[in-house]
Design an enzyme around this catalytic site. Sequence first.
Site, PDB file in Angstrom:
ATOM      1  N   ARG A  86       0.841  -1.198   0.000  1.00  0.00           N
ATOM      2  CA  ARG A  86       0.000   0.000   0.000  1.00  0.00           C
ATOM      3  C   ARG A  86       0.876   1.248   0.000  1.00  0.00           C
ATOM      4  O   ARG A  86       0.534   2.263  -0.577  1.00  0.00           O
ATOM      5  CB  ARG A  86      -0.951  -0.037   1.201  1.00  0.00           C
ATOM      6  CG  ARG A  86      -1.965  -1.185   1.115  1.00  0.00           C
ATOM      7  CD  ARG A  86      -2.737  -1.328   2.399  1.00  0.00           C
ATOM      8  NE  ARG A  86      -3.686  -2.437   2.365  1.00  0.00           N
ATOM      9  CZ  ARG A  86      -3.396  -3.671   2.761  1.00  0.00           C
ATOM     10  NH1 ARG A  86      -2.185  -3.972   3.181  1.00  0.00           N
ATOM     11  NH2 ARG A  86      -4.322  -4.618   2.734  1.00  0.00           N
ATOM     12  N   ASP A 148      -9.162  -4.619   7.995  1.00  0.00           N
ATOM     13  CA  ASP A 148      -8.322  -5.746   8.421  1.00  0.00           C
ATOM     14  C   ASP A 148      -8.960  -6.464   9.607  1.00  0.00           C
ATOM     15  O   ASP A 148      -8.932  -7.686   9.711  1.00  0.00           O
ATOM     16  CB  ASP A 148      -6.926  -5.238   8.821  1.00  0.00           C
ATOM     17  CG  ASP A 148      -6.350  -4.351   7.734  1.00  0.00           C
ATOM     18  OD1 ASP A 148      -6.020  -4.868   6.666  1.00  0.00           O
ATOM     19  OD2 ASP A 148      -6.286  -3.122   7.935  1.00  0.00           O
ATOM     20  N   ARG A 151     -11.835  -8.558   8.496  1.00  0.00           N
ATOM     21  CA  ARG A 151     -11.315  -9.743   7.789  1.00  0.00           C
ATOM     22  C   ARG A 151     -10.862 -10.798   8.804  1.00  0.00           C
ATOM     23  O   ARG A 151     -11.175 -11.979   8.682  1.00  0.00           O
ATOM     24  CB  ARG A 151     -10.128  -9.348   6.903  1.00  0.00           C
ATOM     25  CG  ARG A 151     -10.535  -8.693   5.610  1.00  0.00           C
ATOM     26  CD  ARG A 151      -9.323  -8.185   4.851  1.00  0.00           C
ATOM     27  NE  ARG A 151      -9.696  -7.745   3.506  1.00  0.00           N
ATOM     28  CZ  ARG A 151      -9.020  -6.863   2.800  1.00  0.00           C
ATOM     29  NH1 ARG A 151      -7.925  -6.321   3.287  1.00  0.00           N
ATOM     30  NH2 ARG A 151      -9.418  -6.529   1.597  1.00  0.00           N
ATOM     31  N   HIS A 175      -2.622   0.327   8.220  1.00  0.00           N
ATOM     32  CA  HIS A 175      -3.359  -0.506   7.259  1.00  0.00           C
ATOM     33  C   HIS A 175      -2.331  -0.837   6.180  1.00  0.00           C
ATOM     34  O   HIS A 175      -2.188  -0.144   5.175  1.00  0.00           O
ATOM     35  CB  HIS A 175      -4.550   0.252   6.669  1.00  0.00           C
ATOM     36  CG  HIS A 175      -5.206  -0.494   5.534  1.00  0.00           C
ATOM     37  ND1 HIS A 175      -5.768  -1.738   5.676  1.00  0.00           N
ATOM     38  CD2 HIS A 175      -5.369  -0.169   4.221  1.00  0.00           C
ATOM     39  CE1 HIS A 175      -6.250  -2.146   4.517  1.00  0.00           C
ATOM     40  NE2 HIS A 175      -6.013  -1.215   3.607  1.00  0.00           N
TER      41      HIS A 175
HETATM   42  N1  LIG Z   1      -8.386   1.755   3.180  1.00  0.00           N
HETATM   43  C1  LIG Z   1      -8.821   0.580   2.768  1.00  0.00           C
HETATM   44  O1  LIG Z   1      -9.110  -0.313   3.581  1.00  0.00           O
HETATM   45  C2  LIG Z   1      -8.971   0.331   1.307  1.00  0.00           C
HETATM   46  C3  LIG Z   1      -8.563   1.300   0.411  1.00  0.00           C
HETATM   47  N2  LIG Z   1      -8.690   1.091  -0.933  1.00  0.00           N
HETATM   48  C4  LIG Z   1      -8.221   2.166  -1.794  1.00  0.00           C
HETATM   49  O2  LIG Z   1      -9.334   2.886  -2.302  1.00  0.00           O
HETATM   50  C5  LIG Z   1      -8.954   3.547  -3.517  1.00  0.00           C
HETATM   51  C6  LIG Z   1     -10.011   3.318  -4.585  1.00  0.00           C
HETATM   52  O3  LIG Z   1     -10.046   1.966  -4.960  1.00  0.00           O
HETATM   53  P1  LIG Z   1     -11.117   1.464  -6.046  1.00  0.00           P
HETATM   54  O4  LIG Z   1     -12.451   2.054  -5.774  1.00  0.00           O
HETATM   55  O5  LIG Z   1     -10.956   0.005  -6.127  1.00  0.00           O
HETATM   56  O6  LIG Z   1     -10.539   2.126  -7.370  1.00  0.00           O
HETATM   57  P2  LIG Z   1     -11.382   2.474  -8.669  1.00  0.00           P
HETATM   58  O7  LIG Z   1     -10.391   2.724  -9.735  1.00  0.00           O
HETATM   59  O8  LIG Z   1     -12.469   1.495  -8.897  1.00  0.00           O
HETATM   60  O9  LIG Z   1     -12.097   3.860  -8.263  1.00  0.00           O
HETATM   61  C7  LIG Z   1     -11.404   5.050  -8.054  1.00  0.00           C
HETATM   62  C8  LIG Z   1     -12.305   6.154  -8.550  1.00  0.00           C
HETATM   63  O10 LIG Z   1     -11.681   7.402  -8.238  1.00  0.00           O
HETATM   64  C9  LIG Z   1     -12.037   8.286  -9.304  1.00  0.00           C
HETATM   65  N3  LIG Z   1     -11.146   9.436  -9.286  1.00  0.00           N
HETATM   66  C10 LIG Z   1      -9.836   9.490  -9.670  1.00  0.00           C
HETATM   67  N4  LIG Z   1      -9.391  10.762  -9.509  1.00  0.00           N
HETATM   68  C11 LIG Z   1     -10.408  11.482  -9.012  1.00  0.00           C
HETATM   69  C12 LIG Z   1     -10.557  12.833  -8.621  1.00  0.00           C
HETATM   70  N5  LIG Z   1      -9.555  13.703  -8.738  1.00  0.00           N
HETATM   71  N6  LIG Z   1     -11.762  13.253  -8.148  1.00  0.00           N
HETATM   72  C13 LIG Z   1     -12.794  12.391  -8.043  1.00  0.00           C
HETATM   73  N7  LIG Z   1     -12.713  11.071  -8.409  1.00  0.00           N
HETATM   74  C14 LIG Z   1     -11.533  10.643  -8.871  1.00  0.00           C
HETATM   75  C15 LIG Z   1     -11.917   7.426 -10.553  1.00  0.00           C
HETATM   76  O11 LIG Z   1     -12.593   7.994 -11.651  1.00  0.00           O
HETATM   77  C16 LIG Z   1     -12.542   6.131 -10.066  1.00  0.00           C
HETATM   78  O12 LIG Z   1     -13.924   6.073 -10.337  1.00  0.00           O
HETATM   79  C17 LIG Z   1      -7.544   2.983  -3.861  1.00  0.00           C
HETATM   80  O13 LIG Z   1      -6.574   3.927  -3.453  1.00  0.00           O
HETATM   81  C18 LIG Z   1      -7.468   1.708  -3.043  1.00  0.00           C
HETATM   82  O14 LIG Z   1      -6.152   1.338  -2.763  1.00  0.00           O
HETATM   83  C19 LIG Z   1      -9.255  -0.043  -1.439  1.00  0.00           C
HETATM   84  C20 LIG Z   1      -9.693  -1.024  -0.582  1.00  0.00           C
HETATM   85  C21 LIG Z   1      -9.541  -0.936   0.845  1.00  0.00           C
HETATM   86  C1  LIG Z   2      -6.704  -2.467  -1.195  1.00  0.00           C
HETATM   87  C2  LIG Z   2      -6.608  -2.643   0.254  1.00  0.00           C
HETATM   88  O1  LIG Z   2      -6.069  -1.802   0.958  1.00  0.00           O
HETATM   89  C3  LIG Z   2      -7.155  -3.824   0.836  1.00  0.00           C
HETATM   90  O2  LIG Z   2      -7.933  -4.533   0.194  1.00  0.00           O
HETATM   91  O3  LIG Z   2      -6.822  -4.089   1.996  1.00  0.00           O
END
Ligand SMILES: NC(=O)C1=CN([C@@H]2O[C@H](COP(=O)(O)OP(=O)(O)OC[C@H]3O[C@@H](n4cnc5c(N)ncnc54)[C@H](O)[C@@H]3O)[C@@H](O)[C@H]2O)C=CC1
Ligand SMILES: CC(=O)C(=O)O
Length: 308
Positions: A86, A148, A151, A175
């Site tokens: 990450r 986490d 999970r 995380h």
């Molecule tokens: N903290 C956590 O537990 C988790 C965090 N994540 C993180 O969440 C983030 C998103 O993941 P996903 O939804 O799978 O990706 P994704 O690619 O499906 O969605 C990201 C969205 O952000 C939009 N986007 C990009 N730049 C933008 C901006 N300037 N303004 C508004 N929208 C914008 C894109 O158009 C896209 O629709 C990633 O950084 C991923 O690593 C994912 C899973 C768990």
């Molecule tokens: C993408 C991420 O941070 C997760 O699935 O844990």
Amino acid sequence: MNVSIIGGGGLVGSCAAFALQAGGIVREIALVDVNQDLVEGQALDLLHGSSLTADQKIYAGGTELVKDSDVIVITAGLRRKPDESRLDLINRNVELFKNILADVKRVGTKPGAIVFVVSNPVDVLTYLAMKELGLPPQQVIGLGTVLDTTRLRSMLAARLDVPPTQVSTLILGEHGDSMVPIWSAAQVGGLPLDKFPGASPSLIAEVEKKTRGSGAEVIKKKGGAGFAVGVSIADVVHCIALDQRRILPVSSLQNGAFGLRDVCISVPTVMGRSGVMQHLEIELWPKEQMALTQSGKVLRETVDKVLG
Ligand SMILES: NC(=O)C1=CN([C@@H]2O[C@H](COP(=O)(O)OP(=O)(O)OC[C@H]3O[C@@H](n4cnc5c(N)ncnc54)[C@H](O)[C@@H]3O)[C@@H](O)[C@H]2O)C=CC1
Ligand SMILES: CC(=O)C(=O)O
């Protein structure tokens, strides 16, 4: 309670929106995304089911929508690849994230609004959000180790064949790779985990390994986490909306608990309508405390590198 999701067109943002719709607690869900068609499609799809859920308003639009939000969830950003940590995402997500924060600042936020960061690396970006937005630290949180923790609980429950809600365990720290499962506090149905029938050290070690690898495993198999992170986000939002004051492992600015300072990281945190209400410190096993200190160091060093 009005909630906006920046990145609401993407996998995480849309799953969070669906979980908030199914939860029926928040009144308005606003989806914001640079991909206009996608976000309008997500909002329409959700709206089409709303006569069967709750009386909520669901719509898409630009960043100006966040000025009316009580909680602003940020899920916008790039996903990591299966072989990336990450923290490796940092170079690719920081600039994008800074632009989003500048947009939010330009539009302005409601007094008392909570900014809730999900994009990765979540602890570092939460710190960045706190610094750039100039909001009181209790109003800026990250999802931290909430995902986490669920999970771990869910997989442990499956292995022990008990209902998942009966398992009480916690992951603290980053995380990310330096996350710290707190086995000293683990219980099943109020009983200590280490005395629970079937909970052998090898089973516990196996579930911990699975949990550490589960983000990468899901990315490899389906591109990225959606449902579990969606319900995790909704759980935190509901805790805020209902002022539940539950203890959640969200990430927030630390001021001395467990010896952690000037870093956003997950510790047991009482969350209510005003955001972070208290950090709770408990005595950990020495090896857990050492790992938590190390996790804080990893994040502090990364923040220093990113913010100079
Ligand atoms: N903290 C956590 O537990 C988790 C965090 N994540 C993180 O969440 C983030 C998103 O993941 P996903 O939804 O799978 O990706 P994704 O690619 O499906 O969605 C990201 C969205 O952000 C939009 N986007 C990009 N730049 C933008 C901006 N300037 N303004 C508004 N929208 C914008 C894109 O158009 C896209 O629709 C990633 O950084 C991923 O690593 C994912 C899973 C768990
Ligand atoms: C993408 C991420 O941070 C997760 O699935 O844990």
